[in-house]
Design a protein around this motif. Sequence first.
Motif, short mmCIF file in Angstrom:
data_model
loop_
_atom_site.label_atom_id
_atom_site.label_comp_id
_atom_site.label_asym_id
_atom_site.label_seq_id
_atom_site.Cartn_x
_atom_site.Cartn_y
_atom_site.Cartn_z
N LEU A 6 0.86 -1.18 0.00
CA LEU A 6 0.00 0.00 0.00
C LEU A 6 0.90 1.23 0.00
CD1 LEU A 6 -2.73 1.48 0.35
CD2 LEU A 6 -2.46 1.18 2.82
N ARG A 24 -5.85 0.46 4.50
CA ARG A 24 -5.40 -0.85 5.02
C ARG A 24 -6.58 -1.66 5.54
NH1 ARG A 24 -0.78 -3.31 7.42
NH2 ARG A 24 0.51 -1.45 7.20
N LEU A 27 -8.48 -3.12 2.58
CA LEU A 27 -7.73 -4.19 1.92
C LEU A 27 -7.69 -5.45 2.78
CD1 LEU A 27 -4.75 -2.12 0.45
CD2 LEU A 27 -6.75 -3.00 -0.78
N ASP A 32 -6.57 -9.37 2.06
CA ASP A 32 -5.18 -9.18 1.68
C ASP A 32 -4.27 -8.99 2.88
OD1 ASP A 32 -6.04 -9.29 -0.90
OD2 ASP A 32 -5.71 -7.18 -1.37
N VAL A 34 -1.10 -6.73 3.94
CA VAL A 34 -0.70 -5.41 3.46
C VAL A 34 0.65 -4.99 4.05
CG1 VAL A 34 -1.34 -2.97 3.31
CG2 VAL A 34 -3.12 -4.74 3.25
N VAL A 73 -0.84 -0.92 -4.39
CA VAL A 73 -2.11 -0.17 -4.40
C VAL A 73 -1.83 1.24 -3.92
CG1 VAL A 73 -4.48 -0.11 -3.56
CG2 VAL A 73 -3.33 -2.31 -3.90
N PHE A 109 -6.38 2.71 -6.07
CA PHE A 109 -7.18 2.03 -5.05
C PHE A 109 -8.53 1.58 -5.60
CE2 PHE A 109 -10.28 2.21 -1.57
CZ PHE A 109 -9.70 1.37 -0.63
N TYR A 112 -8.27 -1.39 -8.08
CA TYR A 112 -7.89 -2.61 -7.39
C TYR A 112 -9.07 -3.21 -6.62
CZ TYR A 112 -5.40 -5.93 -4.47
OH TYR A 112 -5.00 -7.09 -3.84
N VAL A 113 -9.76 -2.37 -5.87
CA VAL A 113 -10.88 -2.85 -5.07
C VAL A 113 -12.02 -3.36 -5.95
CG1 VAL A 113 -12.69 -2.15 -3.44
CG2 VAL A 113 -10.32 -1.42 -3.08
N HIS A 116 -11.35 -6.83 -7.19
CA HIS A 116 -10.95 -7.82 -6.19
C HIS A 116 -12.00 -8.93 -6.06
CE1 HIS A 116 -9.37 -9.55 -2.51
NE2 HIS A 116 -8.32 -8.77 -2.61
#
Length: 239
Positions: A6, A24, A27, A32, A34, A73, A109, A112-113, A116
């Motif tokens: 991150l 964090r 995630l 995940d 991190v 990320v 971010f 990525y999210v 996911h």
Amino acid sequence: MASVALFDPCYLQALRPGDAGDARRVLEALGDTVTLIDGRCCGQPAFNSGFRTEARTVGRQLLKAARAHSAIVTTSGSCTAMVRHYLPGLWPPPRDAAAASIAARFVDFATYVARHPGLDRLGLRLPGVVVLHESCHSRRELHASAAISAILSRIDGLEVREPAFAEECCGFGGTFAVKQPETSVEIMRAKLAALGATGARVVVSPDYSCLAHLQSGAAGLGIQLEAWTLPELLARALA
């Protein structure tokens, strides 16, 4: 379970230190593990001001820190765009290819999210109304609009309003606000008027640089406006 880095950019660490904790938390809720890369600069301020050597120097430190990770990320669209699209070009061949191979692992971010596999398992609920401001970098360089919309649509109870002239800049533009302050302020005034016309009192954006500009301007003009980053919004919405 994925292991990701991150990246908490320098300006975010200084101006909104809690944002990394929010990111964090999201995630880790996705499953995940991190590792934090904090306080480093992507080189964008120097790059935009013509100081390419200085941009390369700080950018090299970031790439070194990111080298061991398969995914980095980033909680700033503008920093992601800088690393992916401009930073590798500061080195001559063949070193530019090595830099590009690391830079390609940086992802904003929201993107990525949204992609996911654990997103479906999150229970996201946050009753209320917000207005969305997409940053220029997220919209135009990262093409993250669909990802942002997909995430926000999953939050139960949340009404997301779009302002008029949504594609227009907030007026910050990094060093632009310093070089052209009068123009920057007028653009900001227009953006604040559009945001205010939606009736929402909370503005959400994938870039805190935009939010810092808008929130400080709103405070100076006596406008009631609360600013949330996307990680903060999602952290608030976690069940």
